[in-house]
Design a protein around this motif. Structure first.
Motif, mmCIF file in Angstrom:
data_model
loop_
_atom_site.group_PDB
_atom_site.id
_atom_site.type_symbol
_atom_site.label_atom_id
_atom_site.label_comp_id
_atom_site.label_asym_id
_atom_site.label_seq_id
_atom_site.Cartn_x
_atom_site.Cartn_y
_atom_site.Cartn_z
ATOM 1 N N LYS A 10 -23.045 16.319 16.890
ATOM 2 C CA LYS A 10 -22.879 14.925 16.494
ATOM 3 C C LYS A 10 -21.409 14.722 16.149
ATOM 4 C CE LYS A 10 -26.093 15.402 13.381
ATOM 5 N NZ LYS A 10 -27.024 15.142 12.244
ATOM 6 N N ILE A 11 -20.777 13.781 16.862
ATOM 7 C CA ILE A 11 -19.329 13.620 16.767
ATOM 8 C C ILE A 11 -18.986 12.176 16.403
ATOM 9 C CG2 ILE A 11 -17.145 13.769 18.033
ATOM 10 C CD1 ILE A 11 -18.509 15.832 19.879
ATOM 11 N N LEU A 12 -18.122 12.013 15.400
ATOM 12 C CA LEU A 12 -17.599 10.700 15.025
ATOM 13 C C LEU A 12 -16.174 10.574 15.541
ATOM 14 C CD1 LEU A 12 -17.569 7.999 13.414
ATOM 15 C CD2 LEU A 12 -16.791 9.346 11.433
ATOM 16 N N ILE A 13 -15.889 9.450 16.226
ATOM 17 C CA ILE A 13 -14.519 9.137 16.639
ATOM 18 C C ILE A 13 -14.162 7.772 16.072
ATOM 19 C CG2 ILE A 13 -12.898 8.882 18.552
ATOM 20 C CD1 ILE A 13 -14.861 10.410 20.337
ATOM 21 N N THR A 14 -13.306 7.744 15.046
ATOM 22 C CA THR A 14 -12.831 6.446 14.563
ATOM 23 C C THR A 14 -11.719 5.986 15.495
ATOM 24 O OG1 THR A 14 -11.106 7.282 13.048
ATOM 25 C CG2 THR A 14 -13.366 7.141 12.186
ATOM 26 N N GLY A 15 -11.687 4.684 15.763
ATOM 27 C CA GLY A 15 -10.737 4.186 16.755
ATOM 28 C C GLY A 15 -11.098 4.613 18.167
ATOM 29 N N GLY A 16 -12.371 4.876 18.391
ATOM 30 C CA GLY A 16 -12.816 5.464 19.653
ATOM 31 C C GLY A 16 -12.783 4.541 20.850
ATOM 32 N N ALA A 17 -12.581 3.232 20.633
ATOM 33 C CA ALA A 17 -12.463 2.310 21.762
ATOM 34 C C ALA A 17 -11.010 2.144 22.204
ATOM 35 C CB ALA A 17 -13.055 0.946 21.409
ATOM 36 N N GLY A 18 -10.110 2.825 21.521
ATOM 37 C CA GLY A 18 -8.700 2.779 21.890
ATOM 38 C C GLY A 18 -8.388 3.727 23.028
ATOM 39 N N PHE A 19 -7.122 3.844 23.333
ATOM 40 C CA PHE A 19 -6.643 4.618 24.473
ATOM 41 C C PHE A 19 -7.057 6.092 24.397
ATOM 42 C CE2 PHE A 19 -2.516 6.836 25.919
ATOM 43 C CZ PHE A 19 -3.044 7.142 27.162
ATOM 44 N N ILE A 20 -6.632 6.783 23.366
ATOM 45 C CA ILE A 20 -6.934 8.209 23.258
ATOM 46 C C ILE A 20 -8.401 8.432 22.924
ATOM 47 C CG2 ILE A 20 -6.434 10.324 21.952
ATOM 48 C CD1 ILE A 20 -3.548 9.329 21.654
ATOM 49 N N ASP A 31 -22.454 16.147 26.764
ATOM 50 C CA ASP A 31 -23.161 17.216 26.054
ATOM 51 C C ASP A 31 -23.327 16.964 24.564
ATOM 52 O OD1 ASP A 31 -23.363 18.865 28.403
ATOM 53 O OD2 ASP A 31 -21.248 19.377 28.144
ATOM 54 N N ASN A 32 -22.963 15.753 24.096
ATOM 55 C CA ASN A 32 -22.965 15.496 22.661
ATOM 56 C C ASN A 32 -23.389 14.066 22.356
ATOM 57 O OD1 ASN A 32 -21.386 18.068 21.696
ATOM 58 N ND2 ASN A 32 -20.158 17.225 23.368
ATOM 59 N N GLU A 33 -23.733 13.840 21.086
ATOM 60 C CA GLU A 33 -24.037 12.494 20.618
ATOM 61 C C GLU A 33 -22.789 11.951 19.936
ATOM 62 O OE1 GLU A 33 -27.990 10.277 18.864
ATOM 63 O OE2 GLU A 33 -27.724 12.426 18.575
ATOM 64 N N ILE A 34 -22.281 10.833 20.453
ATOM 65 C CA ILE A 34 -21.002 10.293 20.006
ATOM 66 C C ILE A 34 -21.207 8.987 19.250
ATOM 67 C CG2 ILE A 34 -18.683 9.572 20.718
ATOM 68 C CD1 ILE A 34 -19.270 12.382 21.626
ATOM 69 N N VAL A 35 -20.611 8.895 18.063
ATOM 70 C CA VAL A 35 -20.572 7.632 17.319
ATOM 71 C C VAL A 35 -19.123 7.161 17.290
ATOM 72 C CG1 VAL A 35 -20.912 6.483 15.102
ATOM 73 C CG2 VAL A 35 -22.568 8.193 15.898
ATOM 74 N N VAL A 36 -18.895 5.942 17.771
ATOM 75 C CA VAL A 36 -17.560 5.341 17.761
ATOM 76 C C VAL A 36 -17.554 4.187 16.772
ATOM 77 C CG1 VAL A 36 -15.945 3.924 19.095
ATOM 78 C CG2 VAL A 36 -16.904 5.996 20.103
ATOM 79 N N VAL A 37 -16.602 4.220 15.842
ATOM 80 C CA VAL A 37 -16.380 3.098 14.925
ATOM 81 C C VAL A 37 -15.007 2.524 15.245
ATOM 82 C CG1 VAL A 37 -16.106 2.359 12.539
ATOM 83 C CG2 VAL A 37 -17.793 4.113 13.109
ATOM 84 N N ASP A 38 -14.975 1.240 15.604
ATOM 85 C CA ASP A 38 -13.720 0.607 16.008
ATOM 86 C C ASP A 38 -13.832 -0.890 15.730
ATOM 87 O OD1 ASP A 38 -11.524 -0.511 17.657
ATOM 88 O OD2 ASP A 38 -11.413 1.501 18.513
ATOM 89 N N ASP A 39 -12.794 -1.481 15.135
ATOM 90 C CA ASP A 39 -12.839 -2.918 14.852
ATOM 91 C C ASP A 39 -12.320 -3.751 16.026
ATOM 92 O OD1 ASP A 39 -10.097 -2.596 14.780
ATOM 93 O OD2 ASP A 39 -9.858 -3.175 12.684
ATOM 94 N N LEU A 40 -11.936 -3.096 17.117
ATOM 95 C CA LEU A 40 -11.470 -3.736 18.349
ATOM 96 C C LEU A 40 -10.198 -4.560 18.150
ATOM 97 C CD1 LEU A 40 -14.841 -4.820 20.031
ATOM 98 C CD2 LEU A 40 -13.563 -2.675 20.282
ATOM 99 N N SER A 41 -9.432 -4.245 17.120
ATOM 100 C CA SER A 41 -8.154 -4.933 16.924
ATOM 101 C C SER A 41 -7.147 -4.513 17.994
ATOM 102 C CB SER A 41 -7.588 -4.650 15.531
ATOM 103 O OG SER A 41 -7.431 -3.261 15.333
#
Length: 315
Positions: A10-20, A31-41
């Motif tokens: 289980k992987i958290l990526i903050t800012g995950g909708a950004g470039f990197i 191979d994993n469960e991904i949670v992305v938190v991003d305010d889309l700014s």
């Protein structure tokens, strides 16, 4: 040597909708469960890979109660702290507001993990080569003098230290990176902190002018996004990458004029270039020493020509 991989986590990526972050999510989602938190700014939802393994939440990491509840509920194996107000200019105009995102929100994540004794295999914080400032010493080593020249760079360096020292003090596995000039697909030329390469490519494709600040011979250590993702996964998997900071780059430098010429060869189009004085505070030359990362098995695979070609084809 086969590259390490993260699986069944289980992987958290903050800012995950950004470039990197979005490129990282794409590499890990199979191979994993991904949670992305991003305010889309700055990020875009369409950057994200599709699939049942992806959970996207449009939210600010500065909502401490929300983030703490998320961490306690999911009990993530790996956490990538990539979210930031990445515009240096914005941090100069709004230092107090951007500080909340660029430092305090990350400290809240660390505190939640510490106080709740949450199990985590590794936390990675993304810092920046901006922490080195204008010190002329080249190449930049992780032990080179630090001279942050903006609130952005100050917050990045301070958060590096929080992440590393929280790790040591409270037995939390942590590591930090200093990204140099990252480029590749999903980089947004409209972003105020977009890499110069995306701006050059956008100018060539649109037939518009590109303005060089200076003579164009300033150099940068440009690193392709796939090499950056490889470095991030190596650092998360390596037991030797702990309580420390690593440069993420190629160890090679290229001038902006050389890069624009490569783009011209790839596209068959000419760049309409104008030139003017260098901007105050701009760094003339930048080059990373990546020997620490190489010792962990990192090997940048993309030459500047190969990276720019793939960037153009997938942009």
């Amino acid at each position: 040597m086969a590259e390490p991989s993260i699986k069944n986590s289980k992987i958290l990526i903050t800012g995950g909708a950004g470039f990197i972050g979005s490129n990282l999510a794409e590499a890990l989602i199979k191979d994993n469960e991904i949670v992305v938190v991003d305010d889309l700014s700055m990020g875009k939802k369409e950057n994200l890979p599709q699939g049942a393994n992806l959970h996207f939440i449009e939210h600010s990491i500065a909502d401490y109660d929300f983030m703490s509840t998320l961490l306690e509920t999911w009990k993530f194996d790996y956490i990538f702290l990539l979210a930031a107000v990445a515009s240096v200019a914005d941090t100069i105009v709004r230092p107090a507001e951007t500080h909340i995102i660029n430092q305090d929100a990350n400290l809240n994540v660390l505190e939640t993990i510490r106080t709740n004794k949450l199990p985590v295999k590794k936390i990675l914080f993304s810092s920046s080569a901006a922490v080195y400032g204008n010190n002329p010493e080249l190449p930049k080593k992780e032990t080179s003098p630090i001279d942050p020249l903006s609130p952005y760079a100050v917050d990045k360096f301070a958060t590096e230290r929080f992440v590393i020292d929280y790790g040591r003090l409270y037995d939390i596995p942590t590591v930090a990176t200093r990204f140099f000039n990252v480029y590749g697909p999903k980089q947004n030329p409209k972003s105020p902190y977009s890499g110069v390469l995306s701006l050059i490519l956008a100018a060539i494709k649109s037939g518009s002018e590109f303005h060089f600040y200076g003579d164009g011979n300033q150099t940068r250590d440009f690193v392709f996004i796939k090499d950056v993702v490889s470095a991030l996964i190596i650092l998360m998997c390596s037991d030797d990458a702990m309580y420390d900071v690593f440069n993420v780059a190629t160890g090679q430098s290229n001038s902006l004029i050389n890069v624009s010429g490569i783009f011209e060869n790839i596209t068959g189009e000419k760049l309409i270039a104008t030139f003017g004085p260098m901007r105050t505070g701009d760094i003339r030359d930048s080059l990373a020493d990546i020997s620490k990362l190489r010792e962990l098995g990192y090997l940048p695979k993309y030459s500047i020509e190969e990276g720019l070609s793939e960037y153009y084809q997938n942009n």
